[in-house]
Design a protein around this motif. Structure first.
Motif, PDB file in Angstrom:
ATOM      1  N   ALA A  57      53.194 -48.608 -72.180  1.00  0.00           N
ATOM      2  CA  ALA A  57      53.850 -49.147 -70.982  1.00  0.00           C
ATOM      3  C   ALA A  57      53.627 -50.651 -70.891  1.00  0.00           C
ATOM      4  O   ALA A  57      54.538 -51.413 -70.533  1.00  0.00           O
ATOM      5  N   ARG A  58      52.446 -51.085 -71.212  1.00  0.00           N
ATOM      6  CA  ARG A  58      52.120 -52.516 -71.202  1.00  0.00           C
ATOM      7  C   ARG A  58      53.007 -53.280 -72.190  1.00  0.00           C
ATOM      8  O   ARG A  58      53.567 -54.323 -71.879  1.00  0.00           O
ATOM      9  N   ILE A  59      53.130 -52.738 -73.411  1.00  0.00           N
ATOM     10  CA  ILE A  59      53.947 -53.383 -74.434  1.00  0.00           C
ATOM     11  C   ILE A  59      55.412 -53.413 -74.003  1.00  0.00           C
ATOM     12  O   ILE A  59      56.104 -54.427 -74.187  1.00  0.00           O
ATOM     13  N   ALA A  60      55.881 -52.333 -73.404  1.00  0.00           N
ATOM     14  CA  ALA A  60      57.263 -52.323 -72.900  1.00  0.00           C
ATOM     15  C   ALA A  60      57.450 -53.384 -71.826  1.00  0.00           C
ATOM     16  O   ALA A  60      58.475 -54.091 -71.799  1.00  0.00           O
ATOM     17  N   THR A  61      56.472 -53.539 -70.958  1.00  0.00           N
ATOM     18  CA  THR A  61      56.537 -54.566 -69.916  1.00  0.00           C
ATOM     19  C   THR A  61      56.561 -55.956 -70.543  1.00  0.00           C
ATOM     20  O   THR A  61      57.346 -56.823 -70.139  1.00  0.00           O
ATOM     21  N   LEU A  62      55.721 -56.175 -71.528  1.00  0.00           N
ATOM     22  CA  LEU A  62      55.694 -57.473 -72.216  1.00  0.00           C
ATOM     23  C   LEU A  62      57.033 -57.779 -72.895  1.00  0.00           C
ATOM     24  O   LEU A  62      57.366 -58.939 -73.114  1.00  0.00           O
ATOM     25  N   ASN A  63      57.787 -56.729 -73.210  1.00  0.00           N
ATOM     26  CA  ASN A  63      59.100 -56.890 -73.844  1.00  0.00           C
ATOM     27  C   ASN A  63      60.247 -56.780 -72.844  1.00  0.00           C
ATOM     28  O   ASN A  63      61.392 -56.590 -73.238  1.00  0.00           O
ATOM     29  N   ALA A  64      59.926 -56.896 -71.557  1.00  0.00           N
ATOM     30  CA  ALA A  64      60.930 -56.884 -70.479  1.00  0.00           C
ATOM     31  C   ALA A  64      61.783 -55.618 -70.485  1.00  0.00           C
ATOM     32  O   ALA A  64      63.000 -55.668 -70.292  1.00  0.00           O
ATOM     33  N   ASP A  67      62.177 -49.905 -67.591  1.00  0.00           N
ATOM     34  CA  ASP A  67      62.443 -48.465 -67.601  1.00  0.00           C
ATOM     35  C   ASP A  67      61.617 -47.768 -68.679  1.00  0.00           C
ATOM     36  O   ASP A  67      61.106 -46.666 -68.469  1.00  0.00           O
ATOM     37  N   LEU A  68      61.474 -48.410 -69.820  1.00  0.00           N
ATOM     38  CA  LEU A  68      60.643 -47.847 -70.882  1.00  0.00           C
ATOM     39  C   LEU A  68      59.180 -47.828 -70.440  1.00  0.00           C
ATOM     40  O   LEU A  68      58.465 -46.856 -70.660  1.00  0.00           O
ATOM     41  N   ALA A  69      58.748 -48.896 -69.795  1.00  0.00           N
ATOM     42  CA  ALA A  69      57.378 -48.946 -69.268  1.00  0.00           C
ATOM     43  C   ALA A  69      57.145 -47.800 -68.289  1.00  0.00           C
ATOM     44  O   ALA A  69      56.113 -47.121 -68.347  1.00  0.00           O
ATOM     45  N   GLN A 144      60.800 -49.376 -81.163  1.00  0.00           N
ATOM     46  CA  GLN A 144      61.500 -48.812 -80.017  1.00  0.00           C
ATOM     47  C   GLN A 144      62.090 -49.916 -79.134  1.00  0.00           C
ATOM     48  O   GLN A 144      63.247 -49.824 -78.717  1.00  0.00           O
ATOM     49  N   CYS A 145      61.330 -50.954 -78.887  1.00  0.00           N
ATOM     50  CA  CYS A 145      61.824 -52.070 -78.064  1.00  0.00           C
ATOM     51  C   CYS A 145      63.014 -52.753 -78.721  1.00  0.00           C
ATOM     52  O   CYS A 145      63.993 -53.106 -78.044  1.00  0.00           O
ATOM     53  N   ARG A 146      62.963 -52.929 -80.025  1.00  0.00           N
ATOM     54  CA  ARG A 146      64.071 -53.588 -80.726  1.00  0.00           C
ATOM     55  C   ARG A 146      65.329 -52.737 -80.738  1.00  0.00           C
ATOM     56  O   ARG A 146      66.436 -53.250 -80.584  1.00  0.00           O
TER      57      ARG A 146
END
Length: 159
Positions: A57-64, A67-69, A144-146
């Motif tokens: 969740a933290r990494i998803a937040t860092l990647n803006a 919803d993923l977070a 996943q973020c990409r």
């Protein structure tokens, strides 16, 4: 919002992205398997699944990707671990602070990571096997973020 849903049941991707995703539907199953391997591995080592979800969740937040977070944070049962999802949280002890600093750096500046940072994890008591586990988590989250960012671009192009 995880990339692990089926393309037909993915409310987070629009029509154009859904059509593209359906033509590659096996990616959803393979992504689900990869997610399970890094979030709920058979051998979690020093990082239990709740901790992994919080850091995901933290990494998803860092990647803006809020919803993923939220997707990952929803699976964190331990309230003391939920704080780790916030990029402003540093960790609960020196070892965890070292790990979180490393994870943030790999998630936001992967090309800048130096061998000394791995040595810093070892000095903090993180075993080689656990360093590999951390890198696997970060690698999956990067993927996943990409992919989600690419689907968002596809959707924007179709609008």
């Amino acid at each position: 919002m995880a990339l692990t849903a089926t393309p037909e049941a993915s409310p987070w991707i629009g029509a154009a992205a859904s059509v593209a995703a359906q033509s590659r539907s096996t990616i959803f199953e393979m992504s689900r398997q990869a997610e399970n391997a890094v979030i709920e591995p058979r051998d979690a080592g020093g990082f239990p699944s709740d901790w992994r979800r919080a850091v995901a969740a933290r990494i998803a937040t860092l990647n803006a990707l809020p919803d993923l977070a939220a997707h990952y944070l929803a699976g964190v049962a331990d309230p003391t671990l939920r704080d780790l999802a916030n990029p402003a949280a540093a960790g609960r002890d020196a070892r965890e602070r070292s790990v979180i600093t490393f994870m943030d750096r790999v998630a936001t500046q992967p090309r800048s990571v130096q061998a000394e940072e791995i040595e810093g994890l070892k000095a903090a008591g993180v075993t080689d096997a656990n360093i590999v586990r951390l890198c696997e988590l970060n690698a999956f989250m990067s993927y996943q973020c990409r992919v989600l960012a690419g689907l968002a671009v596809l959707e924007g192009a179709a609008a």
